[in-house]
Design a protein around this motif. Structure first.
Motif, short mmCIF file in Angstrom:
data_model
loop_
_atom_site.label_atom_id
_atom_site.label_comp_id
_atom_site.label_asym_id
_atom_site.label_seq_id
_atom_site.Cartn_x
_atom_site.Cartn_y
_atom_site.Cartn_z
N ARG A 94 0.86 -1.20 0.00
CA ARG A 94 0.00 0.00 0.00
C ARG A 94 0.89 1.23 0.00
N TRP A 95 0.58 2.16 -0.89
CA TRP A 95 1.41 3.36 -0.96
C TRP A 95 0.59 4.55 -1.40
N THR A 96 1.13 5.73 -1.07
CA THR A 96 0.42 6.95 -1.46
C THR A 96 0.95 7.40 -2.81
N ILE A 97 0.26 8.35 -3.37
CA ILE A 97 0.66 8.88 -4.67
C ILE A 97 2.07 9.47 -4.61
N GLU A 98 2.38 10.14 -3.49
CA GLU A 98 3.72 10.75 -3.34
C GLU A 98 4.79 9.66 -3.29
N GLU A 99 4.50 8.59 -2.53
CA GLU A 99 5.48 7.50 -2.45
C GLU A 99 5.70 6.87 -3.82
N PHE A 100 4.59 6.67 -4.54
CA PHE A 100 4.66 6.09 -5.87
C PHE A 100 5.58 6.93 -6.75
N GLU A 101 5.37 8.24 -6.70
CA GLU A 101 6.14 9.13 -7.55
C GLU A 101 7.62 9.10 -7.19
N ALA A 102 7.90 9.14 -5.87
CA ALA A 102 9.29 9.17 -5.43
C ALA A 102 10.01 7.88 -5.82
N ILE A 103 9.39 6.75 -5.52
CA ILE A 103 10.02 5.47 -5.86
C ILE A 103 10.16 5.35 -7.37
N GLY A 104 9.11 5.79 -8.07
CA GLY A 104 9.12 5.69 -9.52
C GLY A 104 10.25 6.48 -10.15
N LYS A 105 10.48 7.71 -9.65
CA LYS A 105 11.54 8.53 -10.23
C LYS A 105 12.90 7.86 -10.06
N GLU A 106 13.09 7.33 -8.86
CA GLU A 106 14.35 6.65 -8.58
C GLU A 106 14.50 5.45 -9.50
N TYR A 107 13.39 4.71 -9.66
CA TYR A 107 13.40 3.50 -10.49
C TYR A 107 13.77 3.84 -11.93
N VAL A 108 13.09 4.84 -12.48
CA VAL A 108 13.32 5.18 -13.88
C VAL A 108 14.74 5.67 -14.08
N LYS A 109 15.25 6.42 -13.09
CA LYS A 109 16.61 6.93 -13.20
C LYS A 109 17.61 5.78 -13.26
N ARG A 110 17.42 4.84 -12.31
CA ARG A 110 18.39 3.74 -12.25
C ARG A 110 18.22 2.79 -13.44
N ALA A 111 16.99 2.53 -13.82
CA ALA A 111 16.77 1.51 -14.85
C ALA A 111 17.21 1.96 -16.23
N ASN A 112 17.24 3.28 -16.46
CA ASN A 112 17.62 3.76 -17.78
C ASN A 112 19.02 4.35 -17.80
N ASP A 113 19.76 4.09 -16.72
CA ASP A 113 21.10 4.66 -16.60
C ASP A 113 21.96 4.19 -17.77
N GLY A 114 22.55 5.13 -18.47
CA GLY A 114 23.47 4.76 -19.54
C GLY A 114 22.79 4.39 -20.84
N LEU A 115 21.48 4.52 -20.91
CA LEU A 115 20.79 4.18 -22.17
C LEU A 115 20.60 5.46 -23.00
N GLU A 116 20.65 5.27 -24.31
CA GLU A 116 20.51 6.42 -25.19
C GLU A 116 19.07 6.94 -25.19
N ARG A 117 18.14 6.02 -25.21
CA ARG A 117 16.72 6.38 -25.26
C ARG A 117 16.04 5.61 -24.13
N GLN A 118 15.08 6.25 -23.46
CA GLN A 118 14.42 5.56 -22.36
C GLN A 118 13.56 4.42 -22.87
N VAL A 119 13.85 3.22 -22.39
CA VAL A 119 13.02 2.09 -22.80
C VAL A 119 12.38 1.42 -21.58
N ASN A 120 12.80 1.83 -20.38
CA ASN A 120 12.26 1.18 -19.19
C ASN A 120 11.37 2.15 -18.41
N PHE A 121 10.21 1.65 -18.05
CA PHE A 121 9.25 2.49 -17.34
C PHE A 121 8.87 1.85 -16.02
#
Lengths: 265, 490, 495
Positions: free
Chosen positions: B166-193
């Motif tokens: 269970r999470w709030t919208i703010e938590e979702f956004e914070a975790i999500g930003k971190e996730y997208v940053k790490r998952a697309n690290d070093g990629l030319e075009r974002q492919v991971n969401f």
């Protein structure tokens, strides 16, 4: 002259490229679909066989031909009769009736669809072949086309025939109809092609898979197994073949028919 | 020429005759009933089991046949009104409401009590969805509580813990930003969401709002947090890139299988989470042993999830409604539910089957032990059915809303304009429906009066009697917030 | 006596007509009247169908009033008209193809043999390379091989082969075309974008190499070209007006059509400077023309629609060209910025993109229409033009273009007229099949045409009365357009 040839070849190539892609894709194995190379590394002719296994393609084929043939026959027959009446017979009010009749040519088919569907419900013809054939079998366009053609046949023939004691029925069968052949061929091609491809009405009317025509069958194939692009393309390729045959066989007459009929209208 | 015509006519007539004689119908002696449903391989198995079940229980011998080529909504409508639809029709609760309006469904009240497939046999939160105008018309086949299905491996790979349930919208956004940053690290075009876009309904509801007011007489999207939901989704899609846009989706190279391409993306690591029901497992099992988890849709204060179902109703033009009812009885049976438990096609209609070992911890799939349990728990705790107004067609509501949403995402409308436009159009539709169906007017007036009273009470901060509320969301929401009369704060 | 003869004649005439007219009455005329009635009723599937039978009420103009207030109707009408903008392109294409096909290809001269030889070499080379497994350049191989094959075929079979090849798009007509193109447009796995990606990458790097002010210069250049076109056309209009070759209606309608691109440029172009130039040219053109028309001496006073056909066609042609200029100006203006942003130029998402879905469908329709029946009609029309006319023109010293403008084009006028009328009727009711098979009317309603609207309103929402009203509004539109066409078109044909 050489330039002309090159230009024609380039245009022809651009127009046929999608077609070529379709045929080539239909011969690819699934794993190669969507790759940049157009050529399959292995030529899978068995795709064509597989189409018949995954969907009742033969039935769709048969149904489309069956419906298109009936519609074409009825339309050509009734249109020639009507055209004969409008062009060679003299009766009071003829031209006025013809104009009215012609006016309906510009009606959007859409307007008629909903009431026609209600009629089919009342006649209990929903999901049946007669229900597909009947509404398509009577068109003002066919009458118009053949009438134009019959008008170009000299009137003196009629008089000669009547002098020989022929009835109007004999005149129709033995003189006018044979002379209108190019017109009839043109109408045959037009009608066959448009009914072979008919989509709107069959989509609304048909329910049983066993009565599906090709366009409806293809749509069903696309929505249920659209991911098998190679099979889909094989099915589309096969659906096109009868049209090519009809056109290649009759194209000379077709163009002559148009030249003599519609254009001089 | 004359000869040619005669020959052609003869050929055509002979052809027609053979077509007529070779018609595939009237071949079996036993009564045949048809079931129009989606093109899912699981259906074949379900039919086989049904035939067995008939034999085992000595019920009448019926042959059930699939009709998968007419599952399109407009085809079902066209065939329904012309008397040729299949005996059993696949419906969602919202389409069922429309079919009842057209008089196409057979009321199940008698059969349900005689053959024991009443609404009390399934999830409490779903019951309201099976009833239209106080009568039962459908029985569920596959119950769905869409949630966020997590592929833990995708989180592990980038050194993040899986998200909380269970999470709030703010938590979702914070975790999500971190996730997208790490998952697309070093990629030319974002492919991971971070996630597939969740439905707008639970997001809106989590902020305490609904498409309609308490009595379902007015669309209230314009005065609700709907515009906030749209801005949030827009921000998540086009600014934070947590969710994929249409273009991102279109360029993802997958073949879509059953359940859509999202599952493939979840498996490939392009999605951290997919928004889908338990039926995802059918496809996911084909990918191998995925380490799965389930989270709720993030909430803006009120955790909830949407419960819907694919259900079966009996066509009023059916020649054998009494035989078709056996199929619904089958749907309510343990046998059918067990089948669903095993093949994973959403939740079984019978909630008891979800408490078994076979459901919770299937021995064949050790990796799924955290996957199955949350779905029935959500269904019993936070799930709320759709809000369906009797004064407007559900498909019109959906189309209107989707239109405005797409226009908003394409940048053609601001979120406020989209909310305004949707509410305006839906309310116009309500007025039009009332004009076209004068019989609805009395009920509508009664509810409008109730609504006034509700508004007064709300303004005065007084609790509201449950009987005044028709929107299932508000029943649940006021109960949880203690605004329901006679219910104390929990 | 004569009454009897008349009656017998009537009976005989009607007897031949009967099979056709009976079916016609049952399946065309009756449904027509029925649907007219429905359009004025509250017929709704939730009220009246096999299982529900509340009385159908006469609601007068309610359905039509709702229609005119419904912004969806106007939007979908707009979509329909937008799609119809492809019609002039497709007619022009058909005409050009027909002209190409109508040339004498020169039979089997030695030159032909060279072509056959060249083609054969190309084909064998490709076959050899394929056999050797040159998969990487397969696309180029296919292109060259196909080209060679067509050359061989064309040299041997002449016009018949080319005609058939041009006609191929029509074979896949209907659902087959749509399914095929859905795959072609597939953003990532479709061949169109696969071919576009390297091209656009090349353009990106080329654009980035060029100085950024070049785009600005090009944009101005294109704007100037469009302005010059307008100026030329206005001068020409003045001349035909003074010569008495055109009436007032012709003059002003042509002016409106030619100035349309610059009016659009007023809204589309970003900079104030560009906007003011476009505005100034427009105002000056309008003022000058108005002044000239008022003051110039005229040789004669023709009816206001005189010369409508050819002038309007010319104006439409100019409009197409200047629209292209304005469009290119917009592109060049943005190209550098687009290339500089991340990833460079990317191919469009076609059917899933709100702004690209319509053009994508139009390109497809163009492909299907150029080589089809319209081209055949033109071919047939050309075969009917008497050779003497060309000979006479040659004697007058006319070049190929003059021959076309003075002989071919006027002689083909009836065909053009027929094609325009049919295309417009078709276009107004079109779009249903595309929407149903390819886009479901989306994204955000971008590809919903009136005919798809009728279908969804009738068979998804169940409002048959309203759906009938929409189709009758459509009919009214077709009717008006046909009347206009006949009024001006037939005058043009008889000119």
């Amino acid at each position: 002259m050489g330039v002309l040839h090159l230009a024609l070849a380039i245009v022809a190539m651009t127009l046929t490229l999608p077609f070529v892609w379709m045929v080539l894709t239909s011969l690819k194995p699934l794993a190669e679909v969507g790759l940049e190379s157009w050529l399959p590394t292995q030529w899978h002719w068995s795709n064509y066989k597989e189409v018949f296994e995954v969907i009742p393609f033969a039935t769709f084929y048969h149904n489309s031909l069956f419906v298109a043939c009936w519609v074409t026959f009825l339309q050509v027959f009734t249109s020639s009769l009507a055209a004969f009446s409008f062009s060679r017979l003299d009766w009071p009010g003829r031209d006025r009736v013809f104009l009215l009749y012609l006016g309906t040519m510009m009606l959007p088919g859409l307007v008629m669809m909903i009431p026609n569907y209600q009629i089919m419900i009342k006649l209990n013809l929903v999901d049946s072949f007669p229900g597909l054939i009947l509404p398509a079998a009577f068109s003002a366009f066919g009458t118009f086309l053949i009438r134009q053609f019959m008008l170009s046949i000299p009137k003196s023939l009629d008089e000669a025939a009547y002098l020989d004691g022929a009835s109007s029925w004999q005149l129709f069968w033995h003189v006018i109809l044979p002379l209108s052949r190019p017109g009839i061929v043109t109408l045959t091609i037009f009608t066959f092609m448009s009914n072979y491809n008919a989509f709107f009405w069959p989509l609304v009317m048909l329910k049983s898979e066993s009565k599906y025509t090709l366009p409806i069958g293809l749509l069903f194939f696309d929505s249920s197994r659209g991911q098998s692009t190679h099979l889909l393309m094989a099915a589309v390729t096969m659906s096109v073949i009868p049209m090519i045959i009809v056109f290649v066989l009759l194209q000379k007459q077709f163009i002559r028919g148009i030249a003599a009929g519609a254009v001089k209208g | 020429m004359k000869k040619l015509f005669c020959i052609l006519l003869a050929i055509l007539l002979a052809w027609s005759l053979s077509v007529y004689l070779l018609q595939p119908e009237h071949q079996t002696g036993k009564p045949v009933i048809y079931w129009v449903t989606d093109n899912n391989p699981a259906r074949v198995l379900q039919i086989e089991r049904f035939h067995e079940w008939l034999r085992e229980n000595n019920y009448p011998d019926i042959e059930l046949r699939l009709d998968t080529s007419n599952a399109d909504l407009s085809k079902k409508i066209i065939q329904g009104v012309s008397g040729v639809a299949s005996d059993i029709i696949d419906l969602n609760p919202d389409t069922a409401a429309f079919f009842v309006k057209m008089g196409l469904l057979h009321s199940l009240d008698e059969e349900a009590s005689a053959m024991d497939f009443g609404t009390d046999k399934t999830y409490a939160s779903l019951r309201e969805s099976l009833i239209v105008n106080d009568k039962q018309y459908i029985y569920p086949c596959n119950v769905s509580v869409a949630s966020l299905v997590v592929n833990r491996a995708n989180f592990e790979r980038i050194g993040m813990p899986p998200p909380p349930e269970r999470w709030t919208i703010e938590e979702f956004e914070a975790i999500g930003k971190e996730y997208v940053k790490r998952a697309n690290d070093g990629l030319e075009r974002q492919v991971n969401f971070f996630s597939q876009s969740p439905s707008r309904i639970p997001l809106l509801r989590s902020m305490g709002d609904s498409y309609f007011n308490e009595t379902l007489t007015r669309c209230t999207l314009d005065e609700s947090s709907y515009a906030d939901v749209l801005s949030l989704l827009y921000k998540w899609t086009y600014e934070d890139h947590l969710l994929p846009s249409e273009a991102d989706l279109a360029s993802a190279s997958t073949d879509s299988g059953y359940g859509g391409q999202s599952l493939q993306l979840l498996n490939n690591g392009n999605y951290g989470m997919a928004y889908i029901g338990r039926y995802a497992i059918i496809q996911l099992r084909q990918f191998g042993e995925l380490d799965l988890d389930v989270s709720e849709v993030p909430n803006g204060g009120f955790p909830n999830s949407l419960i819907t179902t694919r259900a079966a109703g009996i066509y009023s033009g059916s020649k054998h409604p009494e035989l078709a009812a056996y199929f619904l009885k089958f749907l309510a049976s343990e046998d059918y539910s067990e089948l669903i438990v095993i093949d994973g096609d959403a939740l079984p209609p019978n909630p008891h089957s979800t408490q078994t070992e076979a459901f919770l911890r299937p021995s064949k799939y050790r990796n799924e032990h955290d996957f199955h349990e949350p779905f029935p728990r959500f269904a019993e705790s936070i799930a709320i059915p759709q809000s369906i107004s009797p004064f407007v067609l559900p498909q019109t509501v959906m189309r209107t809303e989707k239109d405005a949403y797409e226009a908003c995402m394409a940048g053609l409308l601001t979120p406020q304009e989209a909310a305004q436009q949707t509410a305006e159009r839906i309310n116009e539709e309500i007025d039009r429906t009332l004009k076209e169906h004068p019989t609805l007017q009395a009920e509508y007036d009664r509810r409008v009066k109730l609504q006034e009273q509700i508004d007064e009470r709300k303004a005065a901060g007084q609790p509201i009697p449950e009987a005044w509320i028709f929107n299932p969301f508000y029943k649940a929401y006021y109960k949880a917030t203690g605004q329901l009369e006679g219910v104390k704060d929990v | 006596m004569s009454d009897k003869v008349e009656a017998r004649k009537l009976a005989r005439g009607l007897a031949y007509l009967a099979p056709n007219i009976l079916g016609f009455l049952a399946f065309v005329l009756f449904p027509l009247l029925f649907s007219l009635y429905m359009a004025f009723s509250n017929w709704d599937l939730t009220l009246h169908n096999m299982f529900k039978d509340e009385t159908v009420r006469w609601v007068g103009l309610d359905n039509f009033i709702r229609l005119f207030r419904d912004d969806n109707f106007w939007r979908f009408l707009g979509n329909t008209l937008f799609f119809m903008m492809g019609i002039p392109f497709s007619i022009a294409g058909s005409l050009i193809f027909a002209i190409l096909l109508n040339q004498d290809l020169g039979g089997k001269s030695w030159r032909m043999r060279k072509f056959i030889l060249a083609g054969a070499v190309l084909v064998t080379a490709c076959l050899l390379l394929t056999a050797l497994g040159m998969g990487a350049t397969a696309f180029t191989l296919v292109l060259i091989g196909l080209f060679g094959l067509i050359l061989v075929g064309g040299s041997l079979g002449g016009n018949t082969i080319y005609r058939t090849l041009f006609y191929t798009p029509h074979f896949t007509a209907g659902v087959a075309t749509f399914i095929l193109w859905k795959k072609l447009y597939s953003p990532h796995t479709g061949p169109i974008n696969q071919a576009l990606t390297p091209v656009l990458d090349g353009v990106t790097s080329a654009v980035l190499l060029l100085p950024s002010w070049l785009g600005e210069v090009l944009q101005w250049l294109l704007l100037v070209i469009a302005s010059l076109l307008l100026t030329w056309s206005i001068r020409r209009l003045r001349r035909v007006w003074v010569d008495g070759e055109a009436g007032a209606a012709t003059l002003w309608s042509s002016f409106v059509v030619t100035s349309l691109p610059l009016v659009c440029a007023l809204f589309w172009l970003p900079g104030i400077a560009e906007k003011s130039v476009a505005g100034l040219v427009l105002l000056a053109g309008l003022g000058w023309l108005a002044f000239q028309v008022k003051s110039a001496e005229r040789l004669e006073r023709p009816v206001s629609g005189k010369g409508f056909g050819s002038n309007f066609m010319l104006a439409a042609g100019i409009m197409v060209v200047s629209f292209v200029c304005i469009g290119l100006a917009l592109v060049t203006d943005n190209l550098y910025v687009m290339a500089a942003t991340d990833g460079g130029l990317a191919p469009p998402e076609w059917l899933t993109d709100y702004h690209w879905a319509k053009p994508a469908l139009m390109i497809m329709a163009l492909w299907a229409a150029v080589g089809s029946n319209n081209m055949i009609l033109y071919l047939a029309g050309m075969s009917g033009i008497p050779e003497e006319l060309y000979e006479a023109a040659s004697i007058d010293g006319a070049g190929p273009f003059a021959k076309f403008w003075n002989v071919t084009w006027p002689q083909l006028a009836p065909v053009t007229f027929f094609i325009v009328v049919m295309s417009v009727i078709h276009g107004l009711q079109g779009g249903f099949e595309m929407a149903r098979t390819m886009t479901r009317g989306g994204p955000a309603g971008a590809t919903t045409t009136l005919s798809y609207f009728v279908y969804t309103e009738g068979f998804e929402t169940g409002r048959l009365g309203f759906a009938s009203a929409v189709s009758w509004a459509l009919f009214a539109l077709v009717f008006v357009v046909t009347i206009i066409n006949t009024r001006f078109g037939s005058r043009y044909v008889n000119d």
